[in-house]
Scaffold this motif. Structure first.
Motif, PDB file in Angstrom:
ATOM      1  N   LEU A  58       0.802  -1.215   0.000  1.00 15.30           N
ATOM      2  CA  LEU A  58       0.000   0.000   0.000  1.00 15.30           C
ATOM      3  C   LEU A  58       0.836   1.267   0.000  1.00 15.30           C
ATOM      4  O   LEU A  58       0.357   2.338  -0.357  1.00 15.30           O
ATOM      5  N   HIS A  59       2.074   1.147   0.438  1.00 16.91           N
ATOM      6  CA  HIS A  59       2.974   2.295   0.530  1.00 16.91           C
ATOM      7  C   HIS A  59       4.387   1.749   0.526  1.00 16.91           C
ATOM      8  O   HIS A  59       4.588   0.539   0.646  1.00 16.91           O
TER       9      HIS A  59
ATOM     10  N   VAL B 278       4.758  -0.276   3.672  1.00 11.35           N
ATOM     11  CA  VAL B 278       3.535  -0.832   4.250  1.00 11.35           C
ATOM     12  C   VAL B 278       2.955  -1.878   3.311  1.00 11.35           C
ATOM     13  O   VAL B 278       2.580  -1.573   2.180  1.00 11.35           O
TER      14      VAL B 278
ATOM     15  N   VAL C 170      -7.126   1.466   5.668  1.00 11.11           N
ATOM     16  CA  VAL C 170      -5.675   1.604   5.827  1.00 11.11           C
ATOM     17  C   VAL C 170      -5.132   2.609   4.813  1.00 11.11           C
ATOM     18  O   VAL C 170      -4.313   3.467   5.158  1.00 11.11           O
ATOM     19  N   ARG C 171      -5.599   2.555   3.583  1.00  7.58           N
ATOM     20  CA  ARG C 171      -5.151   3.528   2.572  1.00  7.58           C
ATOM     21  C   ARG C 171      -5.486   4.961   2.994  1.00  7.58           C
ATOM     22  O   ARG C 171      -4.667   5.862   2.863  1.00  7.58           O
TER      23      ARG C 171
ATOM     24  N   GLU D 154      -5.982   6.141   6.013  1.00  2.00           N
ATOM     25  CA  GLU D 154      -5.137   6.536   7.144  1.00  2.00           C
ATOM     26  C   GLU D 154      -3.706   6.822   6.697  1.00  2.00           C
ATOM     27  O   GLU D 154      -3.057   7.730   7.235  1.00  2.00           O
ATOM     28  N   LEU D 155      -3.211   6.066   5.735  1.00  2.00           N
ATOM     29  CA  LEU D 155      -1.865   6.328   5.212  1.00  2.00           C
ATOM     30  C   LEU D 155      -1.816   7.684   4.518  1.00  2.00           C
ATOM     31  O   LEU D 155      -0.859   8.434   4.678  1.00  2.00           O
ATOM     32  N   ARG D 156      -2.848   7.993   3.730  1.00  2.00           N
ATOM     33  CA  ARG D 156      -2.892   9.308   3.069  1.00  2.00           C
ATOM     34  C   ARG D 156      -2.952  10.426   4.102  1.00  2.00           C
ATOM     35  O   ARG D 156      -2.286  11.448   3.967  1.00  2.00           O
TER      36      ARG D 156
ATOM     37  N   ALA E  81      -1.803  10.357   7.143  1.00  2.00           N
ATOM     38  CA  ALA E  81      -0.507  10.455   7.818  1.00  2.00           C
ATOM     39  C   ALA E  81       0.542  11.087   6.913  1.00  2.00           C
ATOM     40  O   ALA E  81       1.431  11.802   7.381  1.00  2.00           O
ATOM     41  N   THR E  82       0.440  10.808   5.613  1.00  2.00           N
ATOM     42  CA  THR E  82       1.418  11.317   4.647  1.00  2.00           C
ATOM     43  C   THR E  82       1.135  12.768   4.269  1.00  2.00           C
ATOM     44  O   THR E  82       2.047  13.568   4.120  1.00  2.00           O
TER      45      THR E  82
END
Length: 71
Positions: free
Chosen positions: A25-26, A29, A58-59, A61-63, A65-66
């Motif tokens: 996903l990252h 990650v 999860v995607r 939340e990753l965006r 956080a990023t």
């Protein structure tokens, strides 16, 4: 990374509704998830819907956080 998956219909079942996901996903990650088949929701295996929801969450939340919001 190599990922192997095996599944079985199981005793007394006619279809296999198990689902799995192995997706980067990252950069650092990787989502590895399994969901046991446990019925259907509107014709779609519930296990598939669960994995899609987990992956999308999860995607998101990753965006977040990023790229934090500017509020």
């Amino acid at each position: 990374m190599e990922v192997g998956v095996a599944t079985d219909v199981g005793a007394g079942q006619h279809t296999n509704e198990d689902a799995w996901s192995a997706e980067q996903l990252h950069k650092n990650v990787t989502l590895l998830a399994v969901a046991d088949g446990f019925g259907r929701a509107h014709g779609v295996p519930a296990s598939t819907l669960v994995l899609e929801t987990v992956r999308d969450t999860v995607r998101r939340e990753l965006r977040r956080a990023t790229f934090p919001s500017k509020t």
